[in-house]
Design a protein around this motif. Structure first.
Motif, short mmCIF file in Angstrom:
data_model
loop_
_atom_site.label_atom_id
_atom_site.label_comp_id
_atom_site.label_asym_id
_atom_site.label_seq_id
_atom_site.Cartn_x
_atom_site.Cartn_y
_atom_site.Cartn_z
N ARG A 85 -11.58 17.11 -20.78
CA ARG A 85 -11.66 17.99 -21.94
C ARG A 85 -12.98 18.76 -21.99
O ARG A 85 -13.03 19.89 -22.44
N ASP A 86 -14.05 18.10 -21.55
CA ASP A 86 -15.36 18.75 -21.60
C ASP A 86 -15.67 19.55 -20.34
O ASP A 86 -16.66 20.27 -20.30
N ALA A 87 -14.83 19.43 -19.30
CA ALA A 87 -15.08 20.14 -18.04
C ALA A 87 -13.76 20.33 -17.30
O ALA A 87 -13.42 19.54 -16.42
N PRO A 88 -12.98 21.36 -17.64
CA PRO A 88 -11.67 21.54 -17.00
C PRO A 88 -11.79 21.87 -15.52
O PRO A 88 -12.80 22.40 -15.06
N TYR A 89 -10.75 21.51 -14.80
CA TYR A 89 -10.59 21.95 -13.42
C TYR A 89 -10.09 23.39 -13.48
O TYR A 89 -9.04 23.67 -14.05
N ILE A 90 -10.87 24.32 -12.93
CA ILE A 90 -10.55 25.75 -13.01
C ILE A 90 -10.17 26.25 -11.62
O ILE A 90 -10.86 25.96 -10.64
N TYR A 91 -9.09 26.98 -11.53
CA TYR A 91 -8.60 27.46 -10.25
C TYR A 91 -7.96 28.82 -10.47
O TYR A 91 -7.75 29.28 -11.60
N VAL A 92 -7.64 29.47 -9.36
CA VAL A 92 -6.92 30.74 -9.42
C VAL A 92 -5.66 30.60 -8.57
O VAL A 92 -5.73 30.30 -7.37
N ASP A 93 -4.51 30.76 -9.21
CA ASP A 93 -3.25 30.77 -8.47
C ASP A 93 -3.10 32.10 -7.74
O ASP A 93 -3.44 33.17 -8.27
N VAL A 94 -2.58 32.03 -6.51
CA VAL A 94 -2.36 33.21 -5.69
C VAL A 94 -0.86 33.35 -5.44
O VAL A 94 -0.23 32.41 -4.95
N PHE A 95 -0.29 34.46 -5.82
CA PHE A 95 1.14 34.67 -5.55
C PHE A 95 1.39 36.13 -5.23
O PHE A 95 0.53 37.00 -5.46
N VAL A 111 -0.67 41.11 -3.76
CA VAL A 111 -1.23 39.78 -4.01
C VAL A 111 -1.79 39.78 -5.43
O VAL A 111 -2.56 40.67 -5.80
N VAL A 112 -1.38 38.79 -6.21
CA VAL A 112 -1.77 38.72 -7.61
C VAL A 112 -2.55 37.42 -7.85
O VAL A 112 -2.18 36.36 -7.32
N LEU A 113 -3.61 37.52 -8.63
CA LEU A 113 -4.46 36.37 -8.95
C LEU A 113 -4.36 36.08 -10.44
O LEU A 113 -4.43 36.98 -11.26
N LYS A 114 -4.23 34.79 -10.79
CA LYS A 114 -4.19 34.40 -12.20
C LYS A 114 -4.93 33.09 -12.39
O LYS A 114 -4.62 32.09 -11.73
N ILE A 115 -5.90 33.10 -13.29
CA ILE A 115 -6.73 31.92 -13.50
C ILE A 115 -5.95 30.85 -14.24
O ILE A 115 -5.08 31.13 -15.07
N GLY A 116 -6.22 29.59 -13.90
CA GLY A 116 -5.55 28.45 -14.54
C GLY A 116 -6.54 27.34 -14.83
O GLY A 116 -7.64 27.28 -14.26
N TYR A 117 -6.12 26.43 -15.70
CA TYR A 117 -6.99 25.33 -16.13
C TYR A 117 -6.19 24.03 -16.18
O TYR A 117 -5.02 24.03 -16.55
N SER A 118 -6.84 22.93 -15.81
CA SER A 118 -6.23 21.61 -15.92
C SER A 118 -7.26 20.65 -16.49
O SER A 118 -8.43 20.66 -16.08
N TYR A 119 -6.80 19.81 -17.41
CA TYR A 119 -7.69 18.83 -18.04
C TYR A 119 -7.42 17.42 -17.54
O TYR A 119 -8.01 16.46 -18.02
N ALA A 251 -2.51 25.06 -1.08
CA ALA A 251 -1.79 24.99 -2.35
C ALA A 251 -1.55 26.35 -2.98
O ALA A 251 -1.06 26.41 -4.11
N TRP A 252 -1.90 27.43 -2.30
CA TRP A 252 -1.85 28.77 -2.88
C TRP A 252 -2.66 28.81 -4.18
O TRP A 252 -2.28 29.42 -5.17
N ARG A 253 -3.78 28.14 -4.10
CA ARG A 253 -4.79 28.16 -5.15
C ARG A 253 -6.15 28.35 -4.49
O ARG A 253 -6.37 27.86 -3.37
N VAL A 254 -7.04 29.03 -5.18
CA VAL A 254 -8.37 29.28 -4.62
C VAL A 254 -9.44 29.07 -5.68
O VAL A 254 -9.16 29.02 -6.89
#
Length: 347
Positions: A85-95, A111-119, A251-254
């Motif tokens: 919660r205090d430090a999410p895993y931040i990534y960018v999905d590539v599709f 190629v499209v980039l979209k930022i994502g977050y996981s707690y 993982a098609w994530r960067v």
């Protein structure tokens, strides 16, 4: 000392030597900064001893030691869980997105980039460095310091997540800058790549607060920025080959800062985790009669460094989970007949 190299848990006293190793790469996980290294080593020791009660918050640092020279020549890490919660895993999905106009009879693939977050993200395998003058030793030192993380994962499987991730470095410029960051991140943060990379280790709020939530079309970026998205840098090509060999896939994530690829695998499907097992020492062979097969053999002493492993001769002994190990390894690990050890056979 009988075994020329060993891997052990890192200690606070390793500060100066680990700082020297960190200067070869200077990554977020292992920055070439004394205060950061000091804090990392303190946290690592508390992780090995269990003083950090929540396994998801533990970070284990291993060091590769040239025992003859008394010198640390490599390191690697396990981070219990990315994303809290205090430090999410931040990534960018590539599709990819396809567009077609019948009027113009033109087709484009973007190629499209979209930022994502996981707690509640995966366990991270990272921090792998071997000093340049030790990278071509016949003892396969890179293999030792890399593989030991998977052995440790099996030893304490319940502490770690069901998915593993390794974040690989992309091609960077000679001065360490990133074309992708200069094209994207800098425009949203007004920070250099180095400044953002360092701050993200402690505080990722600025990414969530300043980066756009919508998709970014890589087509609009300079070509040199497009060219590094999901690509592996020269310095980590060997790591990529190893990861693919043991069950990891792109993982098609960067990484949102530099576009470095994320490789993932289900923990229990990684071949090195599967091959690692507990064994009881049933025979210790003399040096001249030592088995020809080799394995990483590990013990966990109740005092610092709390973990120790060597690459040594071994073979299964009987059908009851017994193991024959060479006398040099037994002496180095203070293992006697009847003791339990952990074994990762090396093909």
């Amino acid at each position: 000392m009988a075994c020329p190299y060993e891997v052990r848990g890192a200690l606070p006293a390793d500060e100066d030597q680990l700082l020297d190793v960190a200067r070869h790469l200077n990554t977020v996980n292992l920055p070439a900064d004394r205060d950061e290294i000091r804090g990392l080593l303190d946290h690592a020791q508390k992780s090995f001893t269990g003083a950090v009660k929540d396994p998801r918050r533990r970070e284990y640092v291993f060091v590769l030691v040239d025992a003859r020279a008394g010198r640390i020549v490599g390191t690697s890490m396990i981070i219990g869980q990315l994303g809290r919660r205090d430090a999410p895993y931040i990534y960018v999905d590539v599709f990819e997105e396809e567009r077609y106009s019948a009027t113009l009879d033109r087709h484009f693939r973007h190629v499209v980039l979209k930022i994502g977050y996981s707690y509640s993200g995966p366990t991270e395998i990272g921090g792998l460095i071997v000093s340049p003058d030790y990278r071509k030793q016949p003892e396969r030192l890179g293999l030792m310091i890399s593989y030991v993380r998977f052995l440790y994962l099996k030893m304490h499987r319940e502490w770690f997540r069901d998915e593993l991730i390794a974040e690989l470095l992309p091609p960077l410029e000679p001065d360490g800058t990133s074309h992708l960051w200069n094209a994207v991140g800098r425009n949203f943060t007004d920070m250099t790549y180095a400044e953002a990379d360092r701050l993200s280790k402690k505080n990722k709020e600025f990414v969530k607060g300043l980066f756009p939530e919508g998709a970014i079309y890589a087509t609009l970026l300079p070509q040199n920025a497009q060219d590094v998205i999901g690509k592996v840098g020269v310095q980590t090509k060997g790591v990529e080959r190893m990861l693919r060999r043991i069950g990891f896939r792109y993982a098609w994530r960067v990484d949102p800062f530099d576009g470095g690829p994320h490789f993932t695998a289900p923990t229990d499907e990684v071949t090195l985790v599967q091959r690692s097992h507990k064994a009881r020492v049933t025979r210790i062979s003399a040096a001249g009669d030592a088995p020809k097969t080799r394995a990483l053999i590990a013990v966990e002493p109740n005092e610092p460094p709390f973990f120790r492993a060597v690459l040594a001769s071994w073979r299964p002994d009987g059908e009851g989970g017994g193991a024959e190990i060479g006398s040099e390894a037994a002496a180095h690990l203070a293992a006697t007949e009847g003791d339990e050890v952990w074994v990762l056979p090396i093909e």
